[in-house]
Design an enzyme around this catalytic site. Structure first.
Site, mmCIF file in Angstrom:
data_model
loop_
_atom_site.group_PDB
_atom_site.id
_atom_site.type_symbol
_atom_site.label_atom_id
_atom_site.label_comp_id
_atom_site.label_asym_id
_atom_site.label_seq_id
_atom_site.Cartn_x
_atom_site.Cartn_y
_atom_site.Cartn_z
ATOM 1 N N GLY A 135 85.415 3.701 46.840
ATOM 2 C CA GLY A 135 86.744 4.225 46.545
ATOM 3 C C GLY A 135 86.779 5.715 46.849
ATOM 4 O O GLY A 135 85.767 6.404 46.690
ATOM 5 N N CYS B 93 80.687 8.582 41.352
ATOM 6 C CA CYS B 93 81.842 9.214 42.006
ATOM 7 C C CYS B 93 81.328 10.062 43.157
ATOM 8 O O CYS B 93 80.352 10.800 42.985
ATOM 9 C CB CYS B 93 82.582 10.092 40.995
ATOM 10 S SG CYS B 93 84.004 10.945 41.697
ATOM 11 N N LEU B 94 81.972 9.961 44.324
ATOM 12 C CA LEU B 94 81.502 10.720 45.491
ATOM 13 C C LEU B 94 81.604 12.233 45.282
ATOM 14 O O LEU B 94 80.944 12.987 45.992
ATOM 15 C CB LEU B 94 82.281 10.310 46.747
ATOM 16 C CG LEU B 94 82.057 8.864 47.222
ATOM 17 C CD1 LEU B 94 82.966 8.550 48.407
ATOM 18 C CD2 LEU B 94 80.597 8.629 47.602
ATOM 19 N N GLN C 140 89.941 14.172 46.651
ATOM 20 C CA GLN C 140 88.515 14.334 46.992
ATOM 21 C C GLN C 140 88.304 14.824 48.423
ATOM 22 O O GLN C 140 87.198 15.247 48.765
ATOM 23 C CB GLN C 140 87.765 13.015 46.797
ATOM 24 C CG GLN C 140 87.694 12.603 45.334
ATOM 25 C CD GLN C 140 86.912 11.324 45.178
ATOM 26 O OE1 GLN C 140 87.446 10.238 45.385
ATOM 27 N NE2 GLN C 140 85.643 11.435 44.843
ATOM 28 N N HIS D 220 91.747 9.863 39.274
ATOM 29 C CA HIS D 220 91.647 10.993 40.218
ATOM 30 C C HIS D 220 93.042 11.541 40.538
ATOM 31 O O HIS D 220 93.226 12.752 40.652
ATOM 32 C CB HIS D 220 91.020 10.549 41.541
ATOM 33 C CG HIS D 220 89.529 10.677 41.594
ATOM 34 N ND1 HIS D 220 88.870 11.877 41.452
ATOM 35 C CD2 HIS D 220 88.561 9.757 41.809
ATOM 36 C CE1 HIS D 220 87.558 11.675 41.565
ATOM 37 N NE2 HIS D 220 87.348 10.403 41.770
ATOM 38 N N HIS E 281 89.376 4.220 37.977
ATOM 39 C CA HIS E 281 88.682 5.456 38.386
ATOM 40 C C HIS E 281 89.533 6.232 39.404
ATOM 41 O O HIS E 281 89.715 7.445 39.281
ATOM 42 C CB HIS E 281 87.316 5.085 38.980
ATOM 43 C CG HIS E 281 86.496 6.243 39.449
ATOM 44 N ND1 HIS E 281 85.349 6.646 38.819
ATOM 45 C CD2 HIS E 281 86.660 7.108 40.480
ATOM 46 C CE1 HIS E 281 84.846 7.704 39.449
ATOM 47 N NE2 HIS E 281 85.624 7.996 40.466
ATOM 48 N N GLU E 282 90.070 5.502 40.401
ATOM 49 C CA GLU E 282 90.826 6.180 41.466
ATOM 50 C C GLU E 282 92.184 6.675 40.963
ATOM 51 O O GLU E 282 92.612 7.776 41.328
ATOM 52 C CB GLU E 282 90.993 5.258 42.681
ATOM 53 C CG GLU E 282 89.681 4.803 43.327
ATOM 54 C CD GLU E 282 88.726 5.946 43.656
ATOM 55 O OE1 GLU E 282 89.186 7.052 43.986
ATOM 56 O OE2 GLU E 282 87.505 5.737 43.551
HETATM 57 NI NI NI Z 1 85.567 9.382 42.026
#
Ligand code: NI
Length: 169
Positions: free
Chosen positions: A45, A92-93, A50, A138, A134-135
């Site tokens: 994701g 998370c990236l 991000q 963000h 999660h997304e």
């Molecule tokens: Ni994330």
């Protein structure tokens, strides 16, 4: 084009994204870039903040590029119902190498627009439910570190500060 993924504490990650209003070629290029960026980082994701773009747009693919039908584009998404609770590990990236258990609803139903502006609804369970939550977090400027227990959050913030001071973050 692979874009740069920003890491915590880049301010754009903590800002709520602006609603997407133009469903044009520029948006579709951004979506294509986000998939490319997410696959190159082996993620499931990725949200627009991000890659430094404060817009309500996220891409998800639980198969990491192996199943074309798993590619999901969520524009202006919102959770319309949720049920149950699951406490599982999450990453998370924007927080490389940090994984921690986070409580999330077990099932959610979302409403979102596709890249042409068409509204749709979709159900998610388990990992997909977790990815949706999660997304969408963000897009509201909420990072998974703030969904952890205060103890785990402080441990991870300390770890990040140490890595920063060593130039490894
Ligand atoms: Ni994330």
């Amino acid at each position: 084009m692979v874009r740069k993924i920003v890491k915590y504490p880049e301010p754009v990650l903590s800002q709520p994204g602006e609603p997407v209003t133009e469903f044009d070629d520029e948006l579709r290029q951004l979506v294509a870039d986000m998939f490319e960026t997410m696959y190159s980082a082996q993620g499931i994701g990725l949200a627009a903040p991000q890659v430094g773009i404060s817009k309500r747009l996220t891409v998800i693919d639980l198969s990491v590029g192996k199943e074309p039908k798993d590619k999901l584009v969520l524009i202006n998404p919102e959770i319309i119902s949720s049920e149950g609770k699951l406490y599982e590990e999450e990453g998370c990236l924007s927080f490389p190498d940090i994984r921690e258990r986070v409580a999330r609803a077990a099932k959610v139903r979302i409403r979102a627009q596709d890249e042409h502006g068409k509204w749709f609804e979709m159900d998610g369970e388990e990992l997909l439910s977790r990815a949706f939550q999660h997304e969408i977090d963000h897009l509201n400027g909420i990072l998974f570190i703030f969904r952890m227990s205060p103890l785990k959050r402080n441990l991870n913030l300390r770890k990040i500060r140490k890595l920063q001071s060593e130039g490894k973050w």
